[in-house]
Design an enzyme around this catalytic site. Structure first.
Site, PDB file in Angstrom:
ATOM      1  N   ARG A  25       5.895  -5.660   3.449  1.00  0.00           N
ATOM      2  CA  ARG A  25       5.997  -6.705   2.412  1.00  0.00           C
ATOM      3  C   ARG A  25       5.987  -6.086   1.021  1.00  0.00           C
ATOM      4  O   ARG A  25       6.815  -6.410   0.163  1.00  0.00           O
ATOM      5  CB  ARG A  25       4.825  -7.681   2.564  1.00  0.00           C
ATOM      6  CG  ARG A  25       4.647  -8.637   1.403  1.00  0.00           C
ATOM      7  CD  ARG A  25       3.415  -9.508   1.657  1.00  0.00           C
ATOM      8  NE  ARG A  25       3.125 -10.384   0.536  1.00  0.00           N
ATOM      9  CZ  ARG A  25       2.360 -10.049  -0.493  1.00  0.00           C
ATOM     10  NH1 ARG A  25       1.830  -8.825  -0.556  1.00  0.00           N
ATOM     11  NH2 ARG A  25       2.130 -10.907  -1.461  1.00  0.00           N
ATOM     12  N   ASP A 132      -5.015   6.036  14.321  1.00  0.00           N
ATOM     13  CA  ASP A 132      -5.759   7.266  14.650  1.00  0.00           C
ATOM     14  C   ASP A 132      -6.329   8.018  13.449  1.00  0.00           C
ATOM     15  O   ASP A 132      -7.183   8.888  13.615  1.00  0.00           O
ATOM     16  CB  ASP A 132      -4.866   8.223  15.442  1.00  0.00           C
ATOM     17  CG  ASP A 132      -4.605   7.716  16.858  1.00  0.00           C
ATOM     18  OD1 ASP A 132      -5.390   6.887  17.334  1.00  0.00           O
ATOM     19  OD2 ASP A 132      -3.612   8.140  17.460  1.00  0.00           O
TER      20      ASP A 132
END
Ligand code: F6P
Length: 326
Positions: A25, A132
């Site tokens: 966005r 991660d």
């Protein structure tokens, strides 16, 4: 003197992470504000390889800041490891007149971008998107904070039932090669033990400590285990502990950690870096990762960001946890 880009490509690649949509966005709206056209590729590099894309406008990214997953879809693209695939990707980008490609993803996705640079002359800018948190060139990756909260919620719930039954619970969290999620979940959740790939696994020492916890009347024991903590994973750890005469229960959290609405910090990081990456593209940057180091947005050469061992979790937290868990 570089020419200003006119058409941006964007894709989300590899393991999806909460906040990828918020980042998309920010990229689309910033680009359109600066009169750039934006092409969104479907399912990561696969969309580039297959010419599967759509033009994005300001309304294409309405109401997605809070949504997990990625509206563009994601995939892993082994073709990007081979010259044929890279040539194919370059040909799509040239054909579409893309001047700059923004890649939101983790290690594999950044390696793909680096490899593509040998076949395509356009600008390549990476944005760190992976739960991660194992990418160099940034302190934090988009999605890490949300995954942490999800894992932490699991620890809290397991503690309730573990306490009720005086049990030892093993919780496997994601992190094939990195212990960030396990380490921060363990510290935040008050786990007795934390096993991560960055620390050699010592099954005898682990069982000895569990014996001590029992001797000290701890009702429950929680062991947070990163996927890649040891050969055989959480099943091996459970077998080792049981081999010393203790009963265990195991919970594998799995892909639940990848989903869900991004928490505030992920939305913030995603938005800031998305804006920053487009501004960097306008200034001619290429082959860099748009990351956050300390309080500052920084462009780090992709090659440096990918350098081995660059972004290890703070393993000294494991020592601290030894006395927190007494
Ligand atoms: O997103 C990163 C990661 O979650 C790793 O921690 C995990 O091992 C891997 O992706 C699994 O992803 P997949 O099932 O999509 O291959």
């Amino acid at each position: 003197m570089t020419t200003r880009p006119h058409r941006l490509g964007v894709l989300t690649s590899g393991g999806d992470a909460p906040g990828m949509n918020a980042c998309l966005r920010a990229i689309v709206r910033t680009a359109i504000y600066h009169n750039l056209e934006v092409i969104g590729f479907q399912r990561g590099y696969r969309g580039v390889l297959l010419g599967d894309y759509q033009a994005l406008d300001a309304r294409s990214v309405t109401n997605i800041i809070q949504r997990g997953g990625t509206i563009l879809g994601s995939a892993r693209a082994p073709e990007m490891h081979h010259p044929e695939g890279l040539k194919q990707a370059a040909s799509t980008l040239k054909g579409l007149g893309i001047d700059a490609l923004l890649v939101i993803g983790g290690n594999g996705s950044m390696q793909g971008a680096l490899a593509l640079a040998d076949y395509w002359q356009g600008q390549l800018i990476g944005l760190p998107g992976t739960i991660d948190n194992d990418l160099g060139g940034t302190d934090w990756t988009i999605g890490f904070f949300t995954a942490l909260d999800t894992a932490l919620d699991a620890v809290d719930r397991l503690r309730d039932t573990a306490d009720a039954f005086d049990r030892i619970f093993l919780l496997e969290v994601m992190g094939r090669h990195a212990g960030w999620i396990a380490l921060f979940t363990g510290i935040g959740g008050g786990a007795e033990e934390i096993l991560i790939p960055e620390q050699p696994y010592d099954s005898a020492a682990l069982s000895a400590r569990i014996k001590e916890y029992r001797a000290r009347n701890k009702r429950s024991v929680i062991v947070v285990v990163a996927e890649g903590a040891c050969d055989g994973g959480v099943a091996q750890v459970a077998a080792d502990i049981e081999g010393h005469g203790f009963e265990t229960r195991t919970c594998v959290l799995g892909h639940i950690q990848r989903g869900g609405s991004p928490v505030a910090l992920d939305r913030y990081l995603a938005t800031e870096l998305g804006v920053f990456a487009v501004q960097a593209a306008l200034e001619g940057a290429t082959l860099v990762l748009a990351g956050k180091l300390g309080q500052t947005n920084q462009l780090v050469p992709l090659r440096e960001a990918l350098a081995d061992g660059k972004h290890r979790p703070p393993t000294q937290l494991l020592e601290i946890n030894r006395f927190l868990a007494i």
